[in-house]
Design an enzyme around this catalytic site. Sequence first.
Site, mmCIF file in Angstrom:
data_model
loop_
_atom_site.group_PDB
_atom_site.id
_atom_site.type_symbol
_atom_site.label_atom_id
_atom_site.label_comp_id
_atom_site.label_asym_id
_atom_site.label_seq_id
_atom_site.Cartn_x
_atom_site.Cartn_y
_atom_site.Cartn_z
ATOM 1 N N THR A 173 42.271 -17.042 102.243
ATOM 2 C CA THR A 173 42.258 -15.836 101.418
ATOM 3 C C THR A 173 40.805 -15.388 101.428
ATOM 4 O O THR A 173 39.946 -16.181 101.787
ATOM 5 C CB THR A 173 42.614 -16.245 99.969
ATOM 6 O OG1 THR A 173 43.874 -16.882 99.979
ATOM 7 C CG2 THR A 173 42.629 -15.087 99.013
ATOM 8 N N ARG A 200 57.656 -13.935 100.502
ATOM 9 C CA ARG A 200 56.910 -15.030 99.856
ATOM 10 C C ARG A 200 55.650 -14.465 99.189
ATOM 11 O O ARG A 200 54.955 -13.614 99.743
ATOM 12 C CB ARG A 200 56.557 -16.067 100.921
ATOM 13 C CG ARG A 200 55.688 -17.224 100.424
ATOM 14 C CD ARG A 200 54.225 -16.998 100.705
ATOM 15 N NE ARG A 200 53.427 -18.173 100.407
ATOM 16 C CZ ARG A 200 52.097 -18.171 100.315
ATOM 17 N NH1 ARG A 200 51.428 -17.065 100.520
ATOM 18 N NH2 ARG A 200 51.446 -19.268 100.039
ATOM 19 N N VAL A 201 55.360 -14.940 97.978
ATOM 20 C CA VAL A 201 54.136 -14.544 97.278
ATOM 21 C C VAL A 201 53.314 -15.802 97.021
ATOM 22 O O VAL A 201 53.848 -16.819 96.569
ATOM 23 C CB VAL A 201 54.462 -13.839 95.940
ATOM 24 C CG1 VAL A 201 53.191 -13.545 95.153
ATOM 25 C CG2 VAL A 201 55.238 -12.548 96.193
ATOM 26 N N ASP A 203 49.366 -17.518 95.619
ATOM 27 C CA ASP A 203 48.637 -17.601 94.351
ATOM 28 C C ASP A 203 47.776 -16.364 94.073
ATOM 29 O O ASP A 203 47.455 -16.065 92.923
ATOM 30 C CB ASP A 203 47.702 -18.819 94.364
ATOM 31 C CG ASP A 203 46.732 -18.767 95.553
ATOM 32 O OD1 ASP A 203 47.229 -18.769 96.697
ATOM 33 O OD2 ASP A 203 45.510 -18.698 95.337
ATOM 34 N N THR A 222 41.126 -20.329 97.054
ATOM 35 C CA THR A 222 41.783 -20.156 98.350
ATOM 36 C C THR A 222 42.471 -21.461 98.734
ATOM 37 O O THR A 222 42.053 -22.535 98.310
ATOM 38 C CB THR A 222 40.765 -19.733 99.435
ATOM 39 O OG1 THR A 222 41.389 -19.778 100.716
ATOM 40 C CG2 THR A 222 39.545 -20.627 99.467
ATOM 41 N N LEU A 224 46.533 -23.302 99.847
ATOM 42 C CA LEU A 224 47.982 -23.164 99.943
ATOM 43 C C LEU A 224 48.548 -22.723 98.589
ATOM 44 O O LEU A 224 48.589 -23.493 97.629
ATOM 45 C CB LEU A 224 48.573 -24.508 100.380
ATOM 46 C CG LEU A 224 50.015 -24.509 100.825
ATOM 47 C CD1 LEU A 224 50.275 -23.472 101.909
ATOM 48 C CD2 LEU A 224 50.390 -25.890 101.332
ATOM 49 N N GLY A 225 48.984 -21.450 98.537
ATOM 50 C CA GLY A 225 49.364 -20.836 97.275
ATOM 51 C C GLY A 225 50.379 -21.616 96.471
ATOM 52 O O GLY A 225 50.285 -21.689 95.244
HETATM 53 N N1 GLY Z 1 46.060 -18.600 99.129
HETATM 54 C C1 GLY Z 1 46.763 -17.664 99.891
HETATM 55 C C2 GLY Z 1 48.198 -17.812 99.844
HETATM 56 O O1 GLY Z 1 48.718 -18.918 99.664
HETATM 57 O O2 GLY Z 1 48.871 -16.835 100.007
#
Ligand code: GLY
Length: 287
Positions: A173, A200-201, A203, A222, A224-225
């Site tokens: 990110t 998919r959304v 964080d 930043t 894995l959301g």
């Molecule tokens: N940190 C970015 C995402 O998981 O979308």
Amino acid sequence: MKNVILLHGGAGGLYINVEEHTKRVTEYSSRSLKFATPLEVAIESVRQMEDDPEFNAGTGSVRRLDGSIQMDAAVIEPWNFGAVMNIERVRNPVLVARDVMLHSPHVILAGDGAIRFARAMGYADYDPGTEKTEEIWKKTKELLASDSVDIPQRIVEYRKYSNLLEKIGTTDTVGAVCRIDGKFAAAISTGGASPMIRGRVGDSPIPGSGLYAGDKGAVAVTGLGEEIIKRTLSFRIYSRIGEAPLKKILQEEISYFGESPTGVIAVSGTEHASYTNKFMSSGFTEF
Ligand code: GLY
């Protein structure tokens, strides 16, 4: 205490060139100072990274498994927030997120509604795709097709940090945190963590997860959301400001993420710090 703008260009993604990206984000931080408020400076920093195809945000955003590009972005200052989720075909999602905050009765707009809002605000149709992200998408599809396990199962494994993430993952990110005269703001933008399905959304557009700002500091994250959301990482870090040196708080909070790539930048009233458990580009300017 000096004012500071601190940026990161993503953590843990396969396509991050830390040395080169560090130079770029440092340069972008110094170019943002033409603005007066922490919010404007943070947004201008993220806007520049969105326009740089090297970063997974705006131009250069990664594709979903179906080939589409859906982006998330958010802006925050104490008691004010704006975000877009799954927005498509705009050049600068962070500017649309700002406009959601300033010019809409809402704080988050998603999907078609976010696109319609952007058009109504004058944002032109724009394709953020690049050759590089086209290649990443093709490689992802080839790897998935060559695997005996079906795609939904592979996505479940990916969330458990299987070798799929190591082979084709992007978790990066871009983000900015700013302190000016004791006031704080943060801004953030991403094409998402691939491989991912449409809709998919992550964080990034979720307050308290991807970013937070209040009267004692600002935080942008930043990685894995899915994992960051489960720990509401930004708010956890923010709520601990003042309890220990800032860097120690970042290290402690990221230690819970094990091997899941995670990075954070933060400012408090007296400090600024960055930390990652993998690798991350970051740069700052004091003024
Ligand atoms: N940190 C970015 C995402 O998981 O979308």
